[in-house]
Design an enzyme around this catalytic site. Structure first.
Site, PDB file in Angstrom:
ATOM      1  N   ASN A   1       4.290   6.737 -18.200  1.00 26.39           N
ATOM      2  CA  ASN A   1       4.470   7.956 -17.293  1.00 26.39           C
ATOM      3  C   ASN A   1       3.233   8.938 -17.201  1.00 26.39           C
ATOM      4  OD1 ASN A   1       7.056   7.425 -16.806  1.00 26.39           O
ATOM      5  ND2 ASN A   1       7.897   8.420 -18.556  1.00 26.39           N
TER       6      ASN A   1
ATOM      7  N   SER B   1       8.642   5.913 -22.429  1.00 25.62           N
ATOM      8  CA  SER B   1       9.975   6.406 -22.229  1.00 25.62           C
ATOM      9  C   SER B   1      10.789   5.962 -23.670  1.00 25.62           C
ATOM     10  CB  SER B   1      10.636   6.019 -20.903  1.00 25.62           C
ATOM     11  OG  SER B   1      12.078   5.842 -21.276  1.00 25.62           O
TER      12      SER B   1
ATOM     13  N   TYR C   1      -2.326  56.064 -17.522  1.00 25.92           N
ATOM     14  CA  TYR C   1      -1.825  54.922 -18.254  1.00 25.92           C
ATOM     15  C   TYR C   1      -0.243  54.940 -18.417  1.00 25.92           C
ATOM     16  CZ  TYR C   1      -0.532  52.178 -22.328  1.00 25.92           C
ATOM     17  OH  TYR C   1       0.047  51.075 -23.268  1.00 25.92           O
TER      18      TYR C   1
ATOM     19  N   THR D   1      -2.577  11.836   6.631  1.00 28.50           N
ATOM     20  CA  THR D   1      -1.922  12.987   6.994  1.00 28.50           C
ATOM     21  C   THR D   1      -0.453  12.797   6.972  1.00 28.50           C
ATOM     22  OG1 THR D   1      -2.066  12.681   9.414  1.00 28.50           O
ATOM     23  CG2 THR D   1      -4.020  13.563   8.592  1.00 28.50           C
ATOM     24  N   HIS D   2       0.349  13.949   6.758  1.00 30.77           N
ATOM     25  CA  HIS D   2       1.739  13.873   6.667  1.00 30.77           C
ATOM     26  C   HIS D   2       2.045  12.699   5.564  1.00 30.77           C
ATOM     27  CE1 HIS D   2       1.922  16.211  10.526  1.00 30.77           C
ATOM     28  NE2 HIS D   2       0.890  15.313  10.777  1.00 30.77           N
TER      29      HIS D   2
ATOM     30  N   SER E   1       2.458  45.736 -30.289  1.00 26.19           N
ATOM     31  CA  SER E   1       1.840  44.544 -29.326  1.00 26.19           C
ATOM     32  C   SER E   1       0.987  43.647 -30.153  1.00 26.19           C
ATOM     33  CB  SER E   1       1.385  45.295 -28.221  1.00 26.19           C
ATOM     34  OG  SER E   1       0.226  46.183 -28.615  1.00 26.19           O
TER      35      SER E   1
ATOM     36  N   ASN F   1      -6.329  54.375 -24.665  1.00 24.88           N
ATOM     37  CA  ASN F   1      -6.107  53.826 -23.457  1.00 24.88           C
ATOM     38  C   ASN F   1      -7.347  53.114 -22.760  1.00 24.88           C
ATOM     39  OD1 ASN F   1      -3.636  54.829 -23.515  1.00 24.88           O
ATOM     40  ND2 ASN F   1      -3.989  56.875 -22.005  1.00 24.88           N
TER      41      ASN F   1
ATOM     42  N   LYS G   1      -0.958  42.035 -21.049  1.00 27.54           N
ATOM     43  CA  LYS G   1      -1.759  40.984 -21.884  1.00 27.54           C
ATOM     44  C   LYS G   1      -1.009  39.573 -22.176  1.00 27.54           C
ATOM     45  CE  LYS G   1      -2.275  44.462 -24.459  1.00 27.54           C
ATOM     46  NZ  LYS G   1      -2.736  45.476 -23.392  1.00 27.54           N
TER      47      LYS G   1
END
Ligand code: ARG
Length: 461
Positions: free
Chosen positions: A285, A277, A317, A155-156, A23, A110, A325
């Site tokens: 953009n 673009s 553990y 709204t909506h 790790s 641990n 992580k």
């Protein structure tokens, strides 16, 4: 790198397994926290007489040197090490010989990893909070400039009632201020020290967990050793707080994407915060906001990863936990990236007040105020609502607005209408009269800004 646990084994671990198991590629970033935890542990071992004072001092000095060598680039992490804990211990033993081998007395990886993650995230939370503070600060500053900038409230996604840009911005300031508080709460609950939990069942050595907890700035030791090594609440809680923070940024981003479209043109992003673009020369953009919207899915995914990883794990553990992580670091990294980009983008964008006002002037956004006019002249709201609905329909038929509908047509519906109806339905009146607490009237929004600013002062940073 030779295994510290080699004694039990009769052959070398397969290389693919080594790489699979390792790790260090992602926990290596916790080297400082790992070493600071070890320094506190070595101090306590010496003070409790578990190792000699001389050994304790040698260990502390050795650890400090490894730390400064890593910070100054004189030492680099060994990518073949199993994890950061093994790396530091092996390096210490390489430098100090037998004394180095005493560091891991009364400790397990641990409790060590549970400690490191908390120490690391504690720092990250502070950094994120500083960034949230900056964003709330930017929102307040911008709101002060736009107390009178009328825009449609929706709204909506249909024009509903007139508000101001300041009112809209302060809605986000409130959400983000809760995000800040959620991070404070998370940090508070996280601030208990797992060190001394051992592998799972504590230790027979006369350790002093209060001492290590206080040396490392924790409120207290975690009360139960099994809980100390098994729990990943702090990662889950932080990922949840960050998911919500990102959700707020994402909703705001979605609005900014709409607002800078040709259909809205409410705002214009600064050239430094927009992209072009490769084929369409006219394009500008809003990539930043789209990426934030996209990364929100990723951070929510990190939360899901953590919950799914944990839900079936028996105490204590299990190696599955090593997966915590990458998920929580990804969430933290991306939130920081998003905040660091979003705030300056917001500070530099230009507001097209005329476009906002023009949008507010269409769509019969003042129809509620027309109905309220009749209510203020004694008519029950339901009747007023119906009359106004009929007037709106008639305006649409004739290509008129409530502002341009002749008074005779108003009065044909009810004599309660007078010349002052035009004043009552002007956008400035509609907004200015909405002085209710929390509403869009400039004085009301000024109060909202003051409330948030008072809260910001109380945030200790
Ligand atoms: N790298 C491990 C992790 O991140 C450290 C703890 C290892 N503990 C163990 N019993 N194998 O979870």
């Amino acid at each position: 790198m030779a295994k510290l646990w080699a004694g039990r084994f009769s052959k070398e671990v397969d290389e693919t397994v080594n790489a699979f198991n390792s790790s260090i590629a992602f926990d290596g970033r916790m080297y400082r926290h790992d070493i600071l935890g070890s320094i506190a542990h070595a101090t306590m071992l010496g003070d409790c007489g578990i190792i000699t004072k001389a050994d304790s001092e040698t260990l502390i000095k050795g650890l400090q040197e490894i730390l400064s060598d890593l910070e100054d680039g004189r030492l680099s992490l060994d990518p073949t090490a199993e994890d950061i804990h093994m790396f530091v211990e092996a390096e210490l033993t390489k430098r100090l010989g037998d004394v180095g081998k005493r560091l891991h007395t009364a400790r397990s990886r641990n409790d060590q990893v549970a400690l490191d993650v908390r120490l690391y995230l504690r720092d990250e939370i502070k950094e994120i909070q500083t960034l949230v503070y900056d964003l709330v600060d930017a929102l307040c500053a911008m709101a002060k400039e736009h107390l009178d900038t009328i825009m449609p409230g929706y709204t909506h996604l249909q024009r509903a009632q007139p508000i101001t840009l300041a009112h809209h911005l302060m809605a986000y300031a409130n959400m983000l201020s809760r995000d800040y508080d959620r991070l404070t709460d998370t940090a508070k609950r996280m601030n208990y020290c797992p060190l001394g939990s051992g592998a799972l069942a504590g230790t027979t050595y006369p350790i002093n967990r209060q001492q290590t907890a206080s040396l490392l700035g924790f409120t207290a030791p975690v009360a139960n050793s099994l809980d100390g090594v098994s729990d990943r609440d702090s990662c889950v809680e932080l990922a949840a707080a960050l998911s919500l923070l990102m959700t707020h940024l994402s909703r705001f981003s979605e609005e900014i994407i709409l607002w800078c479209s040709w259909e809205f043109k409410f705002i214009e992003l600064d050239d430094a915060y927009a992209t072009g673009s490769s084929i369409m020369p006219q394009k500008k953009n809003p990539d930043i906001t789209e990426l934030i919207r996209g990364k929100t899915g990723r951070v929510v995914g990190d939360l899901t990863t953590l919950l799914a990883m944990l839900k079936g794990l028996p105490l204590a553990y299990n190696k599955d936990m090593q997966e915590d992580k990458e998920a929580i670091f990804d969430a933290v990294d991306n939130v920081k990236l998003c905040l660091r980009t979003f705030t300056p983008m917001l500070r530099t964008m230009r507001v097209n007040k005329d476009k906002m006002r023009a949008a507010a002037a269409g769509g019969f956004i003042n129809a509620t105020d027309c109905a309220d006019y009749l209510v203020k002249h004694g008519m029950p709201f339901r009747d007023a609502y119906k009359i106004t609905g009929t007037l709106v329909a008639s305006c649409i038929d004739q290509g008129l607005t409530l502002e341009t509908l002749p008074l005779e047509q108003y009065q044909a519906m009810t004599p309660l209408f007078g010349e002052d109806i035009y004043q009552a339905i002007s956008l400035e009146t509609c907004v200015g009269e909405r002085k209710s607490e929390g509403g869009p009237a400039p004085e009301s929004v000024s109060h909202q800004i003051a409330l948030i600013e008072a809260q910001m002062e109380a945030w200790e940073r």
